[in-house]
Design a protein around this motif. Structure first.
Motif, short mmCIF file in Angstrom:
data_model
loop_
_atom_site.label_atom_id
_atom_site.label_comp_id
_atom_site.label_asym_id
_atom_site.label_seq_id
_atom_site.Cartn_x
_atom_site.Cartn_y
_atom_site.Cartn_z
N LEU A 117 -6.76 51.28 14.91
CA LEU A 117 -7.71 50.21 14.58
C LEU A 117 -7.54 49.93 13.10
O LEU A 117 -7.63 50.84 12.27
N ARG A 118 -7.26 48.67 12.76
CA ARG A 118 -7.09 48.29 11.36
C ARG A 118 -8.18 47.31 10.97
O ARG A 118 -8.46 46.37 11.69
N VAL A 119 -8.75 47.53 9.78
CA VAL A 119 -9.79 46.64 9.25
C VAL A 119 -9.29 46.11 7.91
O VAL A 119 -8.80 46.88 7.07
N CYS B 211 -11.95 41.44 8.87
CA CYS B 211 -11.14 41.15 10.05
C CYS B 211 -10.69 42.49 10.63
O CYS B 211 -10.40 43.43 9.88
N ALA B 212 -10.63 42.58 11.96
CA ALA B 212 -10.21 43.83 12.61
C ALA B 212 -9.24 43.52 13.73
O ALA B 212 -9.28 42.45 14.34
N GLY C 146 -7.22 41.26 19.32
CA GLY C 146 -7.70 40.68 18.08
C GLY C 146 -6.69 39.69 17.56
O GLY C 146 -5.74 39.34 18.25
N PRO C 147 -6.87 39.22 16.38
CA PRO C 147 -7.86 39.60 15.38
C PRO C 147 -9.24 39.00 15.63
O PRO C 147 -9.35 37.94 16.22
N VAL C 148 -10.26 39.70 15.17
CA VAL C 148 -11.62 39.18 15.17
C VAL C 148 -12.10 39.17 13.72
O VAL C 148 -11.80 40.08 12.96
N THR C 149 -12.82 38.13 13.35
CA THR C 149 -13.25 37.95 11.97
C THR C 149 -14.74 37.67 11.91
O THR C 149 -15.26 36.95 12.75
#
Length: 167
Positions: free
Chosen positions: A91-93, A101-102, A138-141
């Motif tokens: 999981l990257r943030v 953004c993740a 994702g990405p989700v922002t």
């Protein structure tokens, strides 16, 4: 004296006509120059972005004109804030000035499996992307100016969360 006045009037009106014609020509020239500058700026921004995308390898981050890091594989802009690794992926943030953004990335891409990523600002609703993906969810922002966020990633039933970060 009347003859001299007439010559002066004729001279003034000719000067006024020449001046107004000059203003029109200058305005037209400035409009053309502005259009040319806008085209050149748009072309240079497009070509510079295209060169970066082709020249840099996927593993190395690139810088935007404002100095922010762009994650090539993820689609998130901003600088990396936190990475949580787990057995099936990570999981990257990322964080930019106003947004977080993740993205969840599979360790072994290729097989379609259930994946999800969610990002929630403190006091707000979580933004979720879930489905059956081969490589990433994702990405989700979310808007996260002066807010803590919590990210959660899940791949094939294995879930990890960051807790509240970026506070």
């Amino acid at each position: 004296m009347a003859l001299g006045d007439r010559e002066t009037d004729t001279g003034r009106s000719a000067r006024i006509r020449r001046t107004s014609t000059g203003f029109r020509a200058v305005r037209r020239l400035l409009a053309q120059l502005l259009a040319l500058v806008m085209v050149l700026l748009a072309f240079s921004a497009f070509s510079v972005g295209g060169q970066r995308a082709q020249a840099a390898p996927m593993s190395s981050p690139a810088l935007t004109p404002t100095g922010e890091v762009v994650a090539r594989a993820s689609g998130c802009s901003g600088r990396p804030a936190k990475t949580v690794r787990f057995s099936t992926g990570e999981l990257r943030v990322y964080r930019s000035h106003r947004y977080a953004c993740a993205i969840t990335i599979a360790k072994r891409p290729g097989v379609r499996r259930a994946m999800s990523v969610s990002l929630q600002p403190r006091g707000g609703r979580a933004v979720v992307d879930e489905g059956r993906y081969t490589r990433k969810a994702g990405p989700v922002t979310v808007h996260a100016l002066n807010r803590c966020v919590r990210a959660t990633g899940r791949i094939a039933g294995v879930e990890r969360s960051t807790g509240w970060i970026l506070c």
